[in-house]
Design an enzyme around this catalytic site. Structure first.
Site, PDB file in Angstrom:
ATOM      1  N   GLU A 143       0.865  -1.263   0.087  1.00 53.92           N
ATOM      2  CA  GLU A 143       0.026   0.043   0.090  1.00 53.92           C
ATOM      3  C   GLU A 143       0.818   0.995  -0.167  1.00 53.92           C
ATOM      4  O   GLU A 143       1.292   1.674   1.209  1.00 53.92           O
ATOM      5  CB  GLU A 143      -0.901   0.032   1.144  1.00 53.92           C
ATOM      6  CG  GLU A 143      -1.992   0.912   1.303  1.00 53.92           C
ATOM      7  CD  GLU A 143      -2.499   0.867   2.718  1.00 53.92           C
ATOM      8  OE1 GLU A 143      -2.217   0.391   3.493  1.00 53.92           O
ATOM      9  OE2 GLU A 143      -3.803   1.893   2.921  1.00 53.92           O
ATOM     10  N   ALA A 154      -2.225   8.221   7.127  1.00 54.63           N
ATOM     11  CA  ALA A 154      -0.824   8.134   7.912  1.00 54.63           C
ATOM     12  C   ALA A 154       0.256   7.868   7.366  1.00 54.63           C
ATOM     13  O   ALA A 154       1.268   7.508   7.894  1.00 54.63           O
ATOM     14  CB  ALA A 154      -1.492   6.895   8.802  1.00 54.63           C
ATOM     15  N   HIS A 155       0.251   7.816   6.072  1.00 57.87           N
ATOM     16  CA  HIS A 155       1.451   7.073   5.483  1.00 57.87           C
ATOM     17  C   HIS A 155       2.683   8.540   5.625  1.00 57.87           C
ATOM     18  O   HIS A 155       2.067   9.723   5.206  1.00 57.87           O
ATOM     19  CB  HIS A 155       1.367   6.992   3.801  1.00 57.87           C
ATOM     20  CG  HIS A 155       0.429   5.469   3.818  1.00 57.87           C
ATOM     21  ND1 HIS A 155       1.147   4.708   2.936  1.00 57.87           N
ATOM     22  CD2 HIS A 155      -0.675   5.252   4.407  1.00 57.87           C
ATOM     23  CE1 HIS A 155       0.091   3.467   3.222  1.00 57.87           C
ATOM     24  NE2 HIS A 155      -0.953   3.747   4.046  1.00 57.87           N
ATOM     25  N   HIS A 211      -5.774   6.033  -1.722  1.00 60.37           N
ATOM     26  CA  HIS A 211      -4.912   6.979  -1.240  1.00 60.37           C
ATOM     27  C   HIS A 211      -5.102   8.061  -2.371  1.00 60.37           C
ATOM     28  O   HIS A 211      -3.768   8.322  -3.071  1.00 60.37           O
ATOM     29  CB  HIS A 211      -3.595   6.523  -0.773  1.00 60.37           C
ATOM     30  CG  HIS A 211      -3.684   5.889   0.740  1.00 60.37           C
ATOM     31  ND1 HIS A 211      -3.855   6.653   1.737  1.00 60.37           N
ATOM     32  CD2 HIS A 211      -3.817   4.718   1.037  1.00 60.37           C
ATOM     33  CE1 HIS A 211      -3.856   5.904   2.914  1.00 60.37           C
ATOM     34  NE2 HIS A 211      -3.898   4.440   2.685  1.00 60.37           N
ATOM     35  N   ARG A 243     -21.569  15.332  -9.050  1.00 62.90           N
ATOM     36  CA  ARG A 243     -21.039  15.756 -10.290  1.00 62.90           C
ATOM     37  C   ARG A 243     -19.821  15.150 -10.821  1.00 62.90           C
ATOM     38  O   ARG A 243     -19.502  14.942 -11.739  1.00 62.90           O
ATOM     39  CB  ARG A 243     -20.978  17.334 -10.711  1.00 62.90           C
ATOM     40  CG  ARG A 243     -22.392  17.800 -11.369  1.00 62.90           C
ATOM     41  CD  ARG A 243     -22.384  19.406 -11.383  1.00 62.90           C
ATOM     42  NE  ARG A 243     -23.233  19.936 -10.312  1.00 62.90           N
ATOM     43  CZ  ARG A 243     -22.789  20.767  -9.534  1.00 62.90           C
ATOM     44  NH1 ARG A 243     -21.471  21.157  -9.560  1.00 62.90           N
ATOM     45  NH2 ARG A 243     -23.713  21.268  -8.729  1.00 62.90           N
ATOM     46  N   GLY A 270     -16.996   0.000  12.407  1.00 66.88           N
ATOM     47  CA  GLY A 270     -17.771   0.777  13.000  1.00 66.88           C
ATOM     48  C   GLY A 270     -17.216   2.132  13.161  1.00 66.88           C
ATOM     49  O   GLY A 270     -17.725   3.176  13.975  1.00 66.88           O
ATOM     50  N   ILE A 271     -15.809   2.484  12.942  1.00 63.16           N
ATOM     51  CA  ILE A 271     -15.280   3.752  13.189  1.00 63.16           C
ATOM     52  C   ILE A 271     -14.801   4.352  11.950  1.00 63.16           C
ATOM     53  O   ILE A 271     -15.232   5.555  11.495  1.00 63.16           O
ATOM     54  CB  ILE A 271     -13.989   3.477  13.973  1.00 63.16           C
ATOM     55  CG1 ILE A 271     -14.412   2.970  15.486  1.00 63.16           C
ATOM     56  CG2 ILE A 271     -13.100   4.910  14.214  1.00 63.16           C
ATOM     57  CD1 ILE A 271     -13.364   2.278  16.273  1.00 63.16           C
ATOM     58  N   ASP A 294      -7.574  -4.097   7.809  1.00 65.04           N
ATOM     59  CA  ASP A 294      -6.505  -2.896   7.939  1.00 65.04           C
ATOM     60  C   ASP A 294      -5.989  -2.533   9.387  1.00 65.04           C
ATOM     61  O   ASP A 294      -5.580  -1.784  10.009  1.00 65.04           O
ATOM     62  CB  ASP A 294      -7.146  -1.646   7.589  1.00 65.04           C
ATOM     63  CG  ASP A 294      -6.080  -0.760   6.977  1.00 65.04           C
ATOM     64  OD1 ASP A 294      -5.129  -0.949   6.856  1.00 65.04           O
ATOM     65  OD2 ASP A 294      -6.477   0.805   6.840  1.00 65.04           O
ATOM     66  N   CYS A 329      -5.317   6.051  11.607  1.00 62.70           N
ATOM     67  CA  CYS A 329      -4.159   5.337  10.968  1.00 62.70           C
ATOM     68  C   CYS A 329      -4.438   3.836  10.909  1.00 62.70           C
ATOM     69  O   CYS A 329      -3.258   3.075  10.905  1.00 62.70           O
ATOM     70  CB  CYS A 329      -2.836   5.891  11.508  1.00 62.70           C
ATOM     71  SG  CYS A 329      -2.865   5.191  13.296  1.00 62.70           S
TER      72      CYS A 329
END
Lengths: 406, 275
Positions: A143, A154-155, A211, A243, A270-271, A294, A329
């Site tokens: 990633e 967070a990268h 990203h 659009r 849920g976040i 993740d 993150c």
């Protein structure tokens, strides 16, 4: 006596008293396993006149294909993106721990890192089957670093790269080698990205869009060149605009070539995604939903400060922030939690919830001939669950590798 | 002949299943002494199989020492085809019970030499000591197994071309496409079934009423092959009310008056748990 010696010496296991997920529905069927694969009992009966050596009473449990996590950065204090002399042992540690979440194979994910990290980490881990030692590795998910500065999340910005040498050369320069790589997340608006997408797809590596600040037409172009996944939908991309719906618009695009499906990762903790947004995605494109954790280093750890790639992160409750900020993150959710939350939040069926963690990721990676389903001939990677979708046991190649209370 | 009349399909199925259960248990089958059972396919026996499976699950009966011989199978239909009688038997019976696969016999409609397959089948039945109880169903035209109208009443296991009526009736199982319905089958002969020590024929539904009438109230006739069993010393017809619609009132009244006698065959119902 039971197993037919002329065909195979391997013992036959029959899981009885269970509901198995096959052909998109739970069925009252027994599941038969030999040689680590799912066996057609009718053929066994008529062709070999064989029967089971061993019966496992599932006491009414659900049997689903083992979960596949295509985006997991680490957990239990291990960060896959941290270079060390012994990446393998950290990875093995996590691979073993996630068995209890029903995960039987996964793509260890490296966040944006400097080339020396890739060069050090990638050669140390090969694609391999799971077993009692832990979940199988399907290949790395890289990633970054070819992602957008604006949507870096967070990268670390200083390690982001572009295709300044025209494409695949930049990839090799950054990663060193593409062996044992299953998936690359990149931003399709970067110049020269299209030839990279084509090249990776031709090599059998899944290209994911993420990203990124790409508009819909850029995203559609990338799909036409072979991209087939969206990394954590809604997160780290332009918000939906009527659009120009951006990457999110791929869910209902009419420019996806016939016969192809665009899949999208969902962090259903849920976040990271509001339940209403989760429902929008699910209702618009249910067949493409792939649950991902993740998960980061801190998954499985108590609250406090931890290291993710080159950064410090802070855990508060179920939230993981870049330390000192409110930027998310990565998650500390486990796969089984995501399955339960997805079902509860979307109101989908048990079957749909389970397939989003098994069938869909297998389809995405093109490994449906052996994983992600309970068809005859597929690998006997299984999870046993109760009706609330809590994991009771995990099997890899027909062998129990984790059990509640074991 | 016995004619057992139950109010409706489910009760007829249950009666038949209890009868099979009692016969197997009374026989006291063992490794030295197998009970041989002839079996049909189709919608009529489905309920009876369901009941037998239930008895097996409850531990009342075991098929460990039972050998089964099915009546028939299509020619040239892949074994795994959902409409093959192999599939039917697997899905509706065998996979649910404890029968040894080596003891479950079904004609192979894909055998290279169909004649040889049929002869071998007769041989296997003989080697098993003949059939103790042959359970059968019939078609609306009175065919038993695939012994279509006009079949010899002393026929043995052989290749049989299906009647147009049968092919048309079966089209619903093959997407209503006549060209997909198999036109030939392997079937035990009327004589093969006649050799069984006992025969039980299930007949349910109004559409089978005329066939039941032909079977028991008219003469023995190869155009209604099931009528051959008038000459069998131990035949039981198990039917529901609907199937009796074409019978004379006095026939029905006579046999209904005998129900208290017939019911002694299934009451008490035996269980291996009591042995």
């Amino acid at each position: 006596m039971p197993s037919n010696r002329s065909v195979s010496d391997a013992p036959i296991t029959q899981f009885i008293n269970c509901r198995i997920l096959r052909d998109h529905r739970l069925q009252r069927e027994d599941l038969w396993v030999r040689d680590g694969r799912i066996l057609d009992p009718e053929k066994l009966f008529f062709d070999e006149q064989g029967y089971a050596d061993k019966r496992v009473d599932c006491e009414g449990s659900i049997i689903a294909p083992g979960f596949i996590d295509v985006q997991i950065n680490g957990g239990y204090g291990i960060d896959f993106s941290q270079p060390s002399e012994d990446v393998g042992s950290g990875l093995s540690f996590v691979a073993k721990k996630i068995l209890e979440h029903g995960v039987t194979s996964f793509c260890p994910t490296l966040v944006t890192s400097p080339p020396h990290v890739y060069h050090k980490v990638l050669p140390q881990v090969k694609v391999h089957n799971g077993g009692p030692h832990g979940a199988g590795v399907l290949g790395f998910h890289l990633e970054g670093p070819f992602i957008s500065v604006e949507k870096k999340g967070a990268h670390p910005e200083k390690f982001l790269r572009t295709f300044r040498s025209g494409g695949i050369k930049d990839l090799i320069e950054a990663y060193g080698s593409l062996d044992n790589v299953a998936m690359v997340t990149l931003a399709p608006e970067l110049a020269s990205s299209q030839s990279v997408v084509r090249e990776l797809s031709q090599r059998g590596i899944t290209v994911s869009l993420g990203h990124s600040v790409a508009n819909l037409s850029q995203a559609e172009d990338a799909v036409q060149h072979g991209a087939s996944f969206i990394t954590h939908l809604f997160n780290a991309m332009l918000p939906f605009h009527h659009r120009d719906p951006g990457i999110v618009g791929l869910l209902t695009s009419d420019r996806v070539p016939a016969g192809r499906t665009v899949y999208y990762g969902m962090i259903a903790d849920g976040i990271h995604t509001n339940p209403a947004a989760l429902r929008i995605a699910h209702r618009a494109h249910p067949a493409g939903l792939v649950l991902v954790t993740d998960a980061i280093t801190a998954m499985g750890l108590p609250p406090g400060r931890h290291t993710l790639g080159q950064q410090e992160v802070e855990i508060q409750g179920l939230h993981a922030y870049v330390a000192g900020t409110t930027t998310l993150c990565g998650s500390i959710a486990t796969m089984d939690m995501c399955v339960r939350h997805f079902k509860q939040a979307s109101g989908c069926s048990v079957e749909e919830a389970l397939e989003a963690a098994s069938l869909h990721p297998a389809q995405l990676l093109g490994i449906c001939n052996k994983k992600g389903n309970l068809d005859f001939g597929s690998d006997a990677d299984l999870v046993l669950l109760d009706d609330e979708l809590n994991i009771e046991a995990t099997y890899i190649s027909g062998e129990q590798v984790w059990g509640k209370g074991a | 002949m016995r004619l057992v009349i139950l109010d409706e399909y489910d009760l007829a199925s249950e009666w038949a299943a209890k009868y099979i259960r009692n016969r197997i248990i009374q026989f006291k089958p063992s490794a030295e002494r197998y009970f041989t059972l002839g079996l049909p396919t189709g919608s009529t026996p489905y309920g009876c199989y369901q009941k037998l499976i239930e008895y097996y699950r409850n531990g009342d009966i075991s098929f460990k020492y039972v050998k089964t011989f099915n009546m028939d199978e299509y020619v040239g239909l892949p074994r795994a085809h959902p409409e093959s009688y192999h599939s039917y038997m697997w899905n509706n019976f065998f996979k649910h019970i404890d029968i040894d696969p080596a003891n479950a016999h079904i004609l192979d409609g894909n055998a290279e030499d169909l004649e040889a397959e049929c002869q071998a089948y007769e041989q296997k039945i003989a080697e098993a000591g003949g059939i103790e109880l042959f359970v059968g169903g019939i078609g609306p035209d009175g065919h038993i197994a695939f012994n279509e109208p006009g079949s010899s009443l002393v026929s043995r296991t052989r290749v049989k071309t299906l009647a147009k009526d049968t092919i048309v009736a079966n089209a619903r199982f093959f997407g209503n496409n006549l060209s997909k319905v198999p036109t030939m089958a392997l079937t035990v002969g009327v004589g093969t079934v006649m050799d069984a020590k006992e025969v039980m024929i299930l007949i349910t539904g109004a559409h089978k009423a005329f066939a039941l009438y032909k079977a028991i109230e008219e003469g023995v006739n190869h155009m209604w092959t099931v009528s051959a069993f008038q000459q069998h010393p131990r035949t039981i017809f198990v039917c529901d009310e609907d199937a009796t619609l074409e019978l004379r009132v006095k026939t029905v009244k006579y046999f209904k008056g005998l129900m208290h006698v017939h019911n002694k065959l299934v009451d008490p119902v035996l269980s291996i748990k009591d042995q």
